[in-house]
Design a protein around this motif. Structure first.
Motif, mmCIF file in Angstrom:
data_model
loop_
_atom_site.group_PDB
_atom_site.id
_atom_site.type_symbol
_atom_site.label_atom_id
_atom_site.label_comp_id
_atom_site.label_asym_id
_atom_site.label_seq_id
_atom_site.Cartn_x
_atom_site.Cartn_y
_atom_site.Cartn_z
ATOM 1 N N PHE A 83 0.815 -1.219 0.000
ATOM 2 C CA PHE A 83 0.000 0.000 0.000
ATOM 3 C C PHE A 83 0.848 1.268 0.000
ATOM 4 C CE2 PHE A 83 -2.397 -3.484 1.732
ATOM 5 C CZ PHE A 83 -3.585 -3.414 1.031
ATOM 6 N N ASP A 84 2.170 1.115 -0.202
ATOM 7 C CA ASP A 84 3.035 2.286 -0.262
ATOM 8 C C ASP A 84 2.953 3.005 -1.602
ATOM 9 O OD1 ASP A 84 3.933 2.134 2.300
ATOM 10 O OD2 ASP A 84 5.908 1.296 1.818
ATOM 11 N N GLY A 85 2.423 2.335 -2.599
ATOM 12 C CA GLY A 85 2.341 2.937 -3.927
ATOM 13 C C GLY A 85 0.922 3.336 -4.282
ATOM 14 N N PRO A 86 0.577 3.305 -5.567
ATOM 15 C CA PRO A 86 -0.741 3.757 -6.029
ATOM 16 C C PRO A 86 -1.910 3.015 -5.390
ATOM 17 C CG PRO A 86 0.774 3.570 -7.874
ATOM 18 C CD PRO A 86 1.479 2.986 -6.695
ATOM 19 N N ARG A 87 -1.746 1.743 -5.091
ATOM 20 C CA ARG A 87 -2.855 0.994 -4.496
ATOM 21 C C ARG A 87 -3.323 1.645 -3.184
ATOM 22 N NH1 ARG A 87 -0.669 -3.497 -4.399
ATOM 23 N NH2 ARG A 87 -1.731 -4.623 -6.057
ATOM 24 N N GLY A 88 -2.376 2.157 -2.407
ATOM 25 C CA GLY A 88 -2.723 2.765 -1.131
ATOM 26 C C GLY A 88 -3.464 4.074 -1.251
ATOM 27 N N GLU A 89 -3.569 4.585 -2.486
ATOM 28 C CA GLU A 89 -4.314 5.823 -2.729
ATOM 29 C C GLU A 89 -5.625 5.561 -3.454
ATOM 30 O OE1 GLU A 89 -1.606 8.234 -4.895
ATOM 31 O OE2 GLU A 89 -0.072 8.214 -3.323
ATOM 32 N N ASP A 90 -5.947 4.285 -3.652
ATOM 33 C CA ASP A 90 -7.153 3.890 -4.385
ATOM 34 C C ASP A 90 -8.042 3.055 -3.466
ATOM 35 O OD1 ASP A 90 -9.064 2.576 -5.993
ATOM 36 O OD2 ASP A 90 -7.751 2.652 -7.749
ATOM 37 N N PRO A 91 -9.100 3.646 -2.906
ATOM 38 C CA PRO A 91 -9.929 2.915 -1.954
ATOM 39 C C PRO A 91 -10.536 1.642 -2.521
ATOM 40 C CG PRO A 91 -10.457 5.253 -1.919
ATOM 41 C CD PRO A 91 -9.549 5.033 -3.078
ATOM 42 N N GLU A 92 -10.946 1.661 -3.785
ATOM 43 C CA GLU A 92 -11.582 0.488 -4.359
ATOM 44 C C GLU A 92 -10.573 -0.645 -4.545
ATOM 45 O OE1 GLU A 92 -14.322 -2.096 -5.304
ATOM 46 O OE2 GLU A 92 -14.711 -0.071 -4.553
ATOM 47 N N GLU A 93 -9.385 -0.312 -5.020
ATOM 48 C CA GLU A 93 -8.368 -1.343 -5.201
ATOM 49 C C GLU A 93 -7.921 -1.882 -3.841
ATOM 50 O OE1 GLU A 93 -4.253 -2.123 -7.725
ATOM 51 O OE2 GLU A 93 -5.201 -0.143 -7.739
ATOM 52 N N THR A 94 -7.829 -0.995 -2.868
ATOM 53 C CA THR A 94 -7.483 -1.430 -1.508
ATOM 54 C C THR A 94 -8.556 -2.354 -0.957
ATOM 55 O OG1 THR A 94 -6.200 0.566 -1.027
ATOM 56 C CG2 THR A 94 -7.096 -0.626 0.856
ATOM 57 N N ARG A 95 -9.813 -1.995 -1.184
ATOM 58 C CA ARG A 95 -10.914 -2.830 -0.692
ATOM 59 C C ARG A 95 -10.888 -4.205 -1.357
ATOM 60 N NH1 ARG A 95 -14.410 0.503 -1.473
ATOM 61 N NH2 ARG A 95 -14.775 1.259 0.642
ATOM 62 N N GLN A 96 -10.653 -4.243 -2.645
ATOM 63 C CA GLN A 96 -10.617 -5.527 -3.356
ATOM 64 C C GLN A 96 -9.542 -6.452 -2.791
ATOM 65 O OE1 GLN A 96 -10.203 -4.682 -7.519
ATOM 66 N NE2 GLN A 96 -12.222 -3.717 -7.694
ATOM 67 N N LEU A 97 -8.370 -5.890 -2.537
ATOM 68 C CA LEU A 97 -7.289 -6.719 -2.025
ATOM 69 C C LEU A 97 -7.553 -7.144 -0.586
ATOM 70 C CD1 LEU A 97 -4.602 -8.096 -2.291
ATOM 71 C CD2 LEU A 97 -3.465 -5.928 -1.751
ATOM 72 N N THR A 98 -7.983 -6.219 0.263
ATOM 73 C CA THR A 98 -8.220 -6.591 1.663
ATOM 74 C C THR A 98 -9.355 -7.597 1.778
ATOM 75 O OG1 THR A 98 -9.636 -4.631 1.983
ATOM 76 C CG2 THR A 98 -7.308 -4.438 2.619
ATOM 77 N N GLU A 99 -10.371 -7.473 0.940
ATOM 78 C CA GLU A 99 -11.463 -8.451 0.973
ATOM 79 C C GLU A 99 -10.997 -9.819 0.485
ATOM 80 O OE1 GLU A 99 -14.716 -6.777 -1.198
ATOM 81 O OE2 GLU A 99 -15.353 -5.475 0.469
ATOM 82 N N ALA A 100 -10.115 -9.834 -0.508
ATOM 83 C CA ALA A 100 -9.580 -11.107 -0.993
ATOM 84 C C ALA A 100 -8.786 -11.812 0.095
ATOM 85 C CB ALA A 100 -8.697 -10.875 -2.222
ATOM 86 N N VAL A 101 -8.081 -11.027 0.910
ATOM 87 C CA VAL A 101 -7.303 -11.600 2.006
ATOM 88 C C VAL A 101 -8.220 -12.022 3.152
ATOM 89 C CG1 VAL A 101 -5.525 -11.132 3.729
ATOM 90 C CG2 VAL A 101 -5.245 -10.285 1.388
ATOM 91 N N ALA A 102 -9.131 -11.142 3.533
ATOM 92 C CA ALA A 102 -10.020 -11.416 4.662
ATOM 93 C C ALA A 102 -10.933 -12.607 4.401
ATOM 94 C CB ALA A 102 -10.863 -10.183 4.975
#
Length: 337
Positions: A83-102
């Motif tokens: 999340f240090d790069g562009p992903r950490g500035e994109d709420p939807e992309e962050t949500r997709q990844l965290t949901e995939a992990v959770a």
């Protein structure tokens, strides 16, 4: 942690007697999952000292129990770096990844899940072994809060609305610092459980909040230069400057004072634990478990964090530059899509 920023931590330093063995073997797990794929990435990971951190968080653990702690620490920082790069500035992309992990908290993952999710699934499976349903439900709740916090932070960056009060920042950062899951694992590593009926008591809740606050404040001091360089605005030093108009030095001094006051409160709360045992009618075994929780979980996550921050290379300039930080993040990103 910058050597000129002094913190006095009135708790004993401890480390697992098995730390050298665990340190030598720490790359096997992330490599087996494809989370570390090059020698440059391996060298950079080793510089962070995550096996050292686990051996301080879980000084009572050896063998496979310590290895689980080491793998958790490796996973935490590999995940956080995504999340240090562009992903950490994109709420939807962050949500997709965290949901995939959770999703690993709810059952087996599909083969198409990213490696970082499969890594978490393995951590969760091993963590849950032998633990009661009550512990598993509590730990899963803490993990969900941790993942949700990343989405909240991404929203702040996306909207360019940095936190402007310490209280607002603490509410989110207490989740993303990861103290709750870290402390939960101390029970698994030590093969004990704090009595469930006292976990949400005022005293135990306050002890854990102080542990989280001290961790995040120490981390914000250690990572300040790194975060300033990449334009991060959500750091307690920066927030205090915005909120009060203070200088950088005054903001740092205030954080030092906040840590001191919290630790004074912590010691006072610790002295109340026998009374908590009386109020909740704990038997001898339950009182022993509560004492272990104090000694082998909460105390160690405070002192262990301090000792690790002072020795880890994660926040050195060399760490950020090793093998090209951007290339490393791109490599990690390719494993998480």
């Amino acid at each position: 942690m910058p050597q000129d920023v002094d913190f006095h931590i009135p708790l004993p330093a401890r480390q697992s007697p098995d730390h050298l063995r665990a340190d030598a073997e720490q790359l096997a797990w992330p490599r087996s999952l494809g989370l570390i794929k090059s020698e440059a990435a391996a060298e950079r990971h080793l510089r962070g000292g995550y096996a050292d951190l686990a051996s301080r968080f879980y000084p009572h653990a050896t063998g496979a129990d310590l290895d689980l702690g080491v793998d958790l620490m490796s996973w935490f920082f590999l995940f956080d770096d995504l999340f240090d790069g562009p992903r950490g500035e994109d709420p939807e992309e962050t949500r997709q990844l965290t949901e995939a992990v959770a999703a690993a908290l709810d059952g087996p993952l599909p083969d198409t899940a990213p490696p970082i999710a499969h890594g978490f699934a393995d951590i969760w499976r091993r963590s849950s072994e032998g633990m009661t349903p009550g512990w598993c439900a509590r730990s899963a709740r803490h993990w969900r809060g941790y993942f949700d916090g990343y989405v909240d932070e991404a929203e702040s960056r996306f909207r360019n609305t940095p936190y402007n009060s310490a209280a607002q920042y603490l509410a989110v950062r207490r989740r993303t610092i990861g103290v709750q899951p870290t402390v939960d694992l101390a029970e698994r590593a030590g093969r004990f459980e704090v009595p469930h009926r006292v976990f949400d008591s005022t005293v135990v809740s306050a002890l854990l909040q102080i542990a989280a606050d001290v961790n995040l404040l120490l981390n914000d001091i250690a990572s300040l230069e790194k975060e300033e360089a990449r334009g991060e605005q959500n750091n307690m030093v920066m927030i205090l400057r915005r909120e009060h108009g203070w200088s950088k030095d005054r903001s740092v001094a205030h954080i030092q004072s906040e840590v001191r006051v919290r630790l004074e409160q912590y010691l006072l709360l610790e002295s109340c634990l026998p009374r908590v045992g009386d109020i909740y009618g704990l038997d001898e075994a339950e009182r022993a478990a509560l004492e272990r929780y104090r000694d082998d979980a909460v105390r160690t996550v405070i002192r262990g964090s301090y000792d690790w921050h002072r020795s880890s290379g994660r926040y050195d300039a060399e760490y950020a530059l090793a093998a090209g930080a951007q290339g490393y993040l791109e490599e990690l990103g390719s494993t998480a899509r």
